[in-house]
Design an enzyme around this catalytic site. Structure first.
Site, PDB file in Angstrom:
ATOM      1  N   SER A 102      -9.212  -4.301  -0.871  1.00 46.97           N
ATOM      2  CA  SER A 102      -8.606  -4.175  -2.201  1.00 46.97           C
ATOM      3  C   SER A 102      -8.024  -5.464  -2.760  1.00 46.97           C
ATOM      4  O   SER A 102      -7.641  -5.498  -3.936  1.00 46.97           O
ATOM      5  CB  SER A 102      -7.529  -3.099  -2.194  1.00 46.97           C
ATOM      6  OG  SER A 102      -8.113  -1.824  -2.331  1.00 46.97           O
ATOM      7  N   PHE A 166     -16.871  13.362   0.075  1.00 43.05           N
ATOM      8  CA  PHE A 166     -17.207  11.944   0.150  1.00 43.05           C
ATOM      9  C   PHE A 166     -16.625  11.328   1.414  1.00 43.05           C
ATOM     10  O   PHE A 166     -17.318  10.610   2.156  1.00 43.05           O
ATOM     11  CB  PHE A 166     -16.674  11.232  -1.094  1.00 43.05           C
ATOM     12  CG  PHE A 166     -16.976   9.764  -1.132  1.00 43.05           C
ATOM     13  CD1 PHE A 166     -18.256   9.307  -1.351  1.00 43.05           C
ATOM     14  CD2 PHE A 166     -15.965   8.830  -0.927  1.00 43.05           C
ATOM     15  CE1 PHE A 166     -18.553   7.950  -1.377  1.00 43.05           C
ATOM     16  CE2 PHE A 166     -16.236   7.472  -0.954  1.00 43.05           C
ATOM     17  CZ  PHE A 166     -17.534   7.034  -1.182  1.00 43.05           C
ATOM     18  N   SER A 216      -5.957   4.253  -7.833  1.00 41.69           N
ATOM     19  CA  SER A 216      -7.277   4.879  -7.791  1.00 41.69           C
ATOM     20  C   SER A 216      -8.369   3.821  -7.833  1.00 41.69           C
ATOM     21  O   SER A 216      -8.455   3.033  -8.777  1.00 41.69           O
ATOM     22  CB  SER A 216      -7.439   5.834  -8.982  1.00 41.69           C
ATOM     23  OG  SER A 216      -8.776   6.294  -9.086  1.00 41.69           O
ATOM     24  N   ARG A 350       0.394  -6.911  -7.165  1.00 38.62           N
ATOM     25  CA  ARG A 350       1.554  -6.064  -6.874  1.00 38.62           C
ATOM     26  C   ARG A 350       2.766  -6.936  -6.578  1.00 38.62           C
ATOM     27  O   ARG A 350       2.640  -8.007  -5.969  1.00 38.62           O
ATOM     28  CB  ARG A 350       1.233  -5.183  -5.664  1.00 38.62           C
ATOM     29  CG  ARG A 350       2.226  -4.065  -5.388  1.00 38.62           C
ATOM     30  CD  ARG A 350       1.634  -3.103  -4.370  1.00 38.62           C
ATOM     31  NE  ARG A 350       2.496  -1.967  -4.115  1.00 38.62           N
ATOM     32  CZ  ARG A 350       2.076  -0.711  -4.018  1.00 38.62           C
ATOM     33  NH1 ARG A 350       0.784  -0.432  -4.165  1.00 38.62           N
ATOM     34  NH2 ARG A 350       2.909   0.276  -3.770  1.00 38.62           N
ATOM     35  N   GLY A 365      -5.078  -4.752   1.314  1.00 40.73           N
ATOM     36  CA  GLY A 365      -6.319  -4.008   1.324  1.00 40.73           C
ATOM     37  C   GLY A 365      -6.729  -3.639   2.724  1.00 40.73           C
ATOM     38  O   GLY A 365      -6.393  -4.338   3.686  1.00 40.73           O
TER      39      GLY A 365
END
Length: 409
Positions: A102, A166, A216, A350, A365
């Site tokens: 991420s 998923f 998300s 962030r 991440g």
């Protein structure tokens, strides 16, 4: 490949920025692997004796290996502990390339901000304007969802990684069956849109306004699709032309559809949702990164990530107007997304509350086999990036290493 978020005991359910998958014979992580202090002795911005024990504790808990690079001004320290491969015991190196999961979101957000600066789009454009008909389903109002809502996670769009069907494709032995599956971005979006939105993005896109927030990955899949539509190039080309090439990030790449991890790299290990001392540890080094697209597919090094974050926070990548938007942060809701509930979130970046009175900008991440954290001071002069080649253990130990560098000086 679902997107795994990382938090307190390391969970693979919430933060799936990318999923790797190559399930081999069971391997057993060895606690307390012999550490080494640094690849090369260098002038240190931090006393190795202060940070090294924090790295060693991560390995003692069972993570195969950890690497870190700290920069402060013109000084650099490279640290490591543990091994890059459990079968041969080779030590980790800070030259290794790894999946940054991420942390990719910071790159994606910067590309969109650069496109806005070039006059290609506005962050206040609706998703429907750029991707007509793509966001559909009960409860969704794409004409009211803006690009900004995507980047700061205030869109309310369901996270495709939270879809049980998923996730099941990438748990345990199922992982091998799907690790090379090629996903189109629209397919991932459709998985999310089979679920109703978490909330409506009527408000909350600016600091101080009431509104809701939910991390998300679907937001960033859509952001990548907007990049391709507005920029007139592939996502890979956009990241290369606007970030990688200008900064000379030679260890950074956008893999596209390639499942391979460029050399040199450590073996990436995962328990694939299994917990407890009997959890099987698997080699998940190779997988199709299409499962993460613009939400988490990039590959990089600790040095390259440090350069990117330092230049970004130092104001060298974006014009002043876009820099203000980058840091225009909203309160998070809960701890989803590799951080704490008192953090705030800008556009792909962030603001972590590390301890009382101690904050740092960055991102985290996690994908199967790789957990990455990058944090930096507000001016980008003090920056630290670390990577672990295993996805189990306590996030608290990773947090302790960051706090040692930024809060205990």
């Amino acid at each position: 490949m679902p997107h795994f978020h990382l938090h307190s005991p390391l969970r693979l359910l919430a933060a799936l920025s990318t999923i790797g998958a190559l399930s081999l014979a069971a391997l057993v992580p060895t606690a307390g692997t012999t550490p080494a202090l640094a690849d090369t002795p260098q002038p240190s911005s931090t006393e190795p004796a202060r940070l090294q024990p924090a790295l060693d504790r991560v390995v003692e808990q069972g993570t195969p290996g950890v690497i870190v690079q700290v920069r402060e001004g013109h000084r650099t320290w490279n640290g490591r502990s543990g091994v890059s491969d459990l079968t041969v015991g080779q030590q980790r190196s800070t030259h290794e390339k790894f999946r940054i999961a991420s942390v990719t979101k910071s790159f994606t957000a910067v590309v969109l901000l650069k496109l806005e600066a070039l006059g290609r789009l506005s962050l206040d454009d609706s998703v429907e304007k750029w991707l007509p008909g793509v966001v559909h389903g009960k409860g969704y109002r794409p004409d009211r969802i803006t690009v900004r809502h995507l980047l700061n996670h205030t869109s309310g769009i369901f996270d495709y990684n939270m879809d049980e069907g998923f996730r099941a494709k990438y748990a345990g032995d199922e992982f091998d069956k799907h690790r090379l599956k090629q996903w189109a971005p629209a397919q991932l979006v459709d998985i999310a849109l089979a679920h109703r939105p978490n909330f409506q993005p009527e408000q909350g896109s600016r600091p101080g306004e009431p509104g809701e927030w939910d991390y998300s990955d679907t937001n960033y899949i859509l952001a990548g699709m907007v990049i391709e539509k507005a920029g007139g190039s592939t996502y890979k080309e956009a990241v290369e032309q606007l970030i990688i090439n200008p900064l000379g990030l030679r260890g950074t790449s956008v893999p596209g559809a390639s499942p391979e991890l460029p050399a040199p790299h450590a073996t990436h290990y995962s328990t694939l949702f299994e917990e407890g001392p009997e959890a099987r540890v698997r080699d998940v080094t190779e997988f199709s990164p299409t499962v993460a697209f613009s939400a988490g597919q990039l590959i990089s090094t600790v040095g390259d990530v440090n350069t990117f974050v330092s230049k970004l926070l130092g104001g060298e990548l974006l014009p002043a107007a876009q820099q203000r938007q980058l840091l225009d942060a909203v309160p998070v809701d809960g701890d989803k997304g590799h951080g704490g509930p008192e953090d705030v979130y800008g556009l792909g970046i962030r603001h972590f509350k590390l301890a009382k009175g101690c904050w740092a900008w960055g991102h985290g991440g996690m994908i199967p086999g790789s957990a990455t954290r990058t944090v930096a001071s507000a001016d980008g002069q003090h920056v630290m990036t670390m990577n672990r080649n295993g996805d189990w253990g306590e996030q608290a130990l990773e947090d302790a290493a960051v706090n040692t560098e930024f809060c205990e000086r």
